[in-house]
Every structure is written in C-alpha cells, then in structure tokens.
Write an enzyme that holds these catalytic residues in place. Structure first.
Site, short mmCIF file in Angstrom:
data_model
loop_
_atom_site.label_atom_id
_atom_site.label_comp_id
_atom_site.label_asym_id
_atom_site.label_seq_id
_atom_site.Cartn_x
_atom_site.Cartn_y
_atom_site.Cartn_z
N ASP A 158 -9.28 -8.44 -1.01
CA ASP A 158 -8.71 -7.14 -1.38
C ASP A 158 -8.25 -7.23 -2.83
OD1 ASP A 158 -7.52 -4.68 -1.54
OD2 ASP A 158 -5.90 -5.09 -0.11
N GLN A 189 0.84 -1.20 0.00
CA GLN A 189 0.00 0.00 0.00
C GLN A 189 0.88 1.26 0.00
OE1 GLN A 189 -3.25 0.29 -0.25
NE2 GLN A 189 -4.03 -1.75 0.17
N GLU A 231 -2.49 -16.15 -2.90
CA GLU A 231 -1.99 -15.09 -3.79
C GLU A 231 -1.49 -15.71 -5.08
OE1 GLU A 231 -0.84 -12.07 -5.80
OE2 GLU A 231 -1.75 -11.66 -3.84
N CYS A 248 -10.62 -0.86 -3.99
CA CYS A 248 -10.05 0.38 -4.51
C CYS A 248 -10.88 0.93 -5.67
CB CYS A 248 -8.60 0.19 -4.94
SG CYS A 248 -8.37 -1.05 -6.23
N TYR A 285 -6.62 -12.41 -1.29
CA TYR A 285 -5.66 -11.73 -2.18
C TYR A 285 -4.55 -11.21 -1.28
CZ TYR A 285 -9.42 -11.63 -5.71
OH TYR A 285 -10.42 -11.96 -6.60
#
Length: 457
Positions: A385, A287, A337, A412, A316
């Site tokens: 995410d 991030q 992942e 997002c 994720y």
C-alpha cells in the site's frame, strides 16, 4: 507570431467532448485542445480563453448554453476555486463511471494490459461528510484571524466554514477553535515574512468512537495563554481527548514540523476498523474515509484468501491497520514501515487487540524482505500500500525474486499502479482483477485493490 485557432481573452462557443483525469472539460477548436474547469461532456458552453500555449490552452466557463444530464447543483462555488471538490458538479453515479474509466485507461495505455478485468468502482450511499481529518490553514484576512483554504495555485486564503466532504463535527470544531484563538488574540501566520504564530488547525475525529484530537501547528513554541486556551477548547469540545502543539518554524509548504508538545491527554486517540481498535497519533497516517476503508479492506481480505497457514508481509504497514485486520486468518503477519513512530503505533495496536502473531519492523520494505528470506521467512502473500509515487524499483525486483503466491496491491494512484503492474507481469506475475474503491467522493482521486498471482509456468 503564433498561429493558434484561439486568442487569449477571446470569447467563443465550444462543445465539451471529454474530461481530463483532473476533471476538467475538454474542447477542441480546429484540433487545438482547450481545458475548461466546471464543464462536462455533452455540454455546449461559452468560454473566455484564459491562456494559450504551444500544445493546449485553458478557458473559463462564462455561460452554459446546453447542460449535461449529469450536472448537479454545487454545494459551494468556492470549492471549485480551491480545488477541494473538483467534481461536485457531476452526479455521483457519473463520478464513479469516470473513475472506473480512469483505471481502465491506464491499464490499457500504461500497463498494456487491456484484458485485465477492471470492476465498477465501489461508491458510498452518502458521498459527503466522510473525511475524518482536516488540516485547515490560518491566515489574517481583513485584520481578522480566518480559517479556510487556499485558492488553487496560490497562497491566497478563501475563508470557509463548511467543507461538506468532512465530518460535520470537524467543521464545527474548527470554527469553535478559531473563535477561541480570536478571543485570545492569537496572531495568525504571515507566510510572506514568516511572522505570526498559528499556521494550521488540524482536527481528527474517530468515526466509530467519536474521540477527537486537536493539533495546533505554530511557528514558535510560545502559545499564550495556553492555561486559558486548553480549558476553553475542552469546554467547547468535550469529545477532545488529545491536544497537541506542533512547532514548524520554517518558511515552507510542509504542514508539520519536527517538534511536538503535548498540551492535554496523550498524543493519541482511538478509532476502530471492523472489531479492532487502533491508536492514532498526531503524525500517523490513517485512512481518511473510515466507511470506505472497511470496504477496501474487505476486498484485501478477499484477494489475500487466507486459510490460516500463510505468512503475510504488509510492506507499507503504517500503524498496522491492514496487517492486523488480516492477522486472525494468517499464520503470522510481518509489517514493515519506514516511519519508526508508526511502527511503535503498530506494536501498541497489536497489544491493544491482543494479537500475538504480528511482528513489526522499522525499515525499507525492499531491504527488509531479503533479510526475511535469509532468515527462512518465506512470504506466501505480500500486501503493498505505497504512497502516490508507487513502489520503489528495488522492491519490484525483490517481489519478483521472492515469488509470493499472491500480491495484493492497494493503490491511490492509477498511473503508478499501472507502471508497477507492467513490471510485475514482466517478472512472472499475472494480474487477475482490479477493484476501484471511491475513498474520495467529489474529487478526482480513486483508490484500487489489485490481485496478482504467480503466472502458471
């Protein structure tokens, strides 16, 4: 002949009535929409019509005749040209209201869930200098190696030295590296004929540790004189712990190539989230706003409501940041992942923090979750995410079949969030609350954390 109420290159006065999700002012002339950069609701502006299309047109502000109370001085007019800070002219409180409304709008129009509580966006005390990573293109301008950013919708580089939304130490580092490259006559990349060598300068800096990583993106593996460049970077920037060369020979807009060459240290640096250390490699997702990341992860913790008995799936997981921050309150965390390098980072980060109740797997979440069920691993809480495109349809189906007690959705992209929430509600979940978090001040982007629970039957 088109009978539009405006003509290209015409100069007219208009009233701004709204903002688009991209932050452009909206005016209407006889019902015909015009989208205008650098214009705010409540303003009267004189514009030049730039483009006229079948359904809408574009205009450019020539004069602001009546200014909005929410207008503030801009840091740099070039930021609007390159799109770095499209909301820099809007007061920060108004930015937060705009972003909250964006989430509310998609919840009503796309998700068809108008009654779901959307809380006010959580913002920053200082909404500048927050980015911990820069990817700065390099080109030749007036026979000189320059760093800057591309004009919107073009490949024309506008030289810039200060980006203001980035950590100021990163801005300083890019300038120092640029000057070292000039000293040794490194050839900047020429996109038109795929010649030259230095394409991008990438700099990461740990917000809490101060450690810095430099990645030099080049067209070829040759970077002369490396034996002088590396010591000069280390002398100019003593906080650098890693220097990596990434080779991308292709004529492409993609920044990173497949080949990585280690020039100094290891391909990693360390930063912290809460009290946990995280190793970050040159290719890792991490991030970009460390202060707001902790705000966002605190909300994830709150919504997960762990008691120590839960099986948590981080669908994720990346390098494990969310899963590992939850591990101390969970029975076990399983991270999934698709990028194998990130999984290795996650495993290293678990060891680095002496966390033994976390397992990480490389693969697709929509394939890994059914395998867990077959092995009697039943998740109580699932954290998702995803990238901007949202959840894969097959993962939505898997979540509906798996029936975890809680889903915490970190997003997002409000539009794909709303799309996915509608599907999950149809599949038996209830959306309890949406909390927008402003990880990207001065831009139109907004993160959010959403809590879903199984609907009462």
């Amino acid at each position: 002949m088109n009978n539009f109420p405006v003509n290209k290159n015409e100069t007219i006065e208009v009233d701004i009535i709204d903002l688009t999700h991209e932050g452009m002012g909206v005016a209407k002339v006889d019902g015909y929409p015009l989208f205008i950069e650098n214009a705010l609701p409540g303003e009267k502006v004189e514009i030049k019509v730039l483009k006229v299309g079948k359904s809408f047109g574009y205009g450019k502000v020539m004069t602001i005749l009546k200014s909005s109370e929410d207008r503030v001085p801009v840091k740099d007019a070039n930021f609007t040209k390159v799109g770095i800070s499209p909301l820099q002219h809007l007061a920060y409180g108004a930015q937060l209201r705009f972003k909250t409304d964006q989430v509310k709008n998609v919840m009503q129009r796309v998700a068809k869930l108008p009654d779901v509580p959307v809380l006010d966006a959580l913002g920053m005390n200082n909404p500048w200098g927050y980015r911990n990573k820069a990817q700065i293109p390099v080109r030749k301008i007036e026979d000189k190696l320059q760093t800057g950013f591309f004009r919107k919708n073009s490949h024309d580089l506008i030289p810039l030295e200060h980006f203001y939304i980035q950590d100021p130490k990163i801005d300083e580092a890019v300038i120092k590296i640029r000057d070292i490259m000039r000293r040794y006559s490194i050839k900047p990349y020429n996109e038109s004929d795929n010649t030259g060598n230095l394409r991008h300068i990438v700099v990461r800096r740990g917000y809490h540790t101060g450690e810095m990583m430099v990645v030099l993106i080049t067209r070829t593996a040759k970077l002369f004189p490396t034996s002088k460049i590396i010591p000069d970077i280390l002398e100019a920037l003593p906080e650098v712990v890693s220097i990596v060369q990434n080779v991308n020979p292709k004529k492409t807009n993609v920044i990173f190539g497949d080949e990585t060459i280690l020039l100094h240290g290891e391909d990693k640096m360390i930063d912290t989230i809460f009290d946990l250390k995280f190793e970050i490699s040159s290719r890792s997702f991490y991030q970009v706003n460390p202060q707001q990341t902790e705000v966002m992860y605190n909300k994830v913790k709150e919504y997960a409501a762990l008691t120590g008995d839960e099986i948590v799936v981080d669908a994720y997981c990346g390098i494990g940041t969310i899963g590992l921050t939850l591990a101390k309150d969970a029975k076990h965390v399983y991270g999934v992942e698709v990028i194998e390098e990130a999984v290795k980072n996650a495993e290293s980060n678990a060891k680095l923090n002496e966390i033994t109740n976390a397992t990480f797997t490389a693969g697709l979440a929509e394939e890994a979750l059914p395998r867990m069920i077959e092995n009697d691993i039943k998740p109580d809480v699932v954290i998702v995410d995803p990238p901007r495109k949202g959840l894969e349809a097959s993962l939505v189906e898997t979540l509906i079949e798996t029936k975890p007690a809680r889903i915490v959705y970190v997003s997002c992209n409000p539009a794909t969030l709303a799309r996915d929430l509608a599907l999950l509600v149809e599949g038996g979940f209830e959306v309890k609350e949406v909390q927008p978090v402003d990880n990207f001040p001065q831009t139109t982007h907004i993160e959010s954390v959403t809590l879903l629970t199984r609907a009462v039957q």
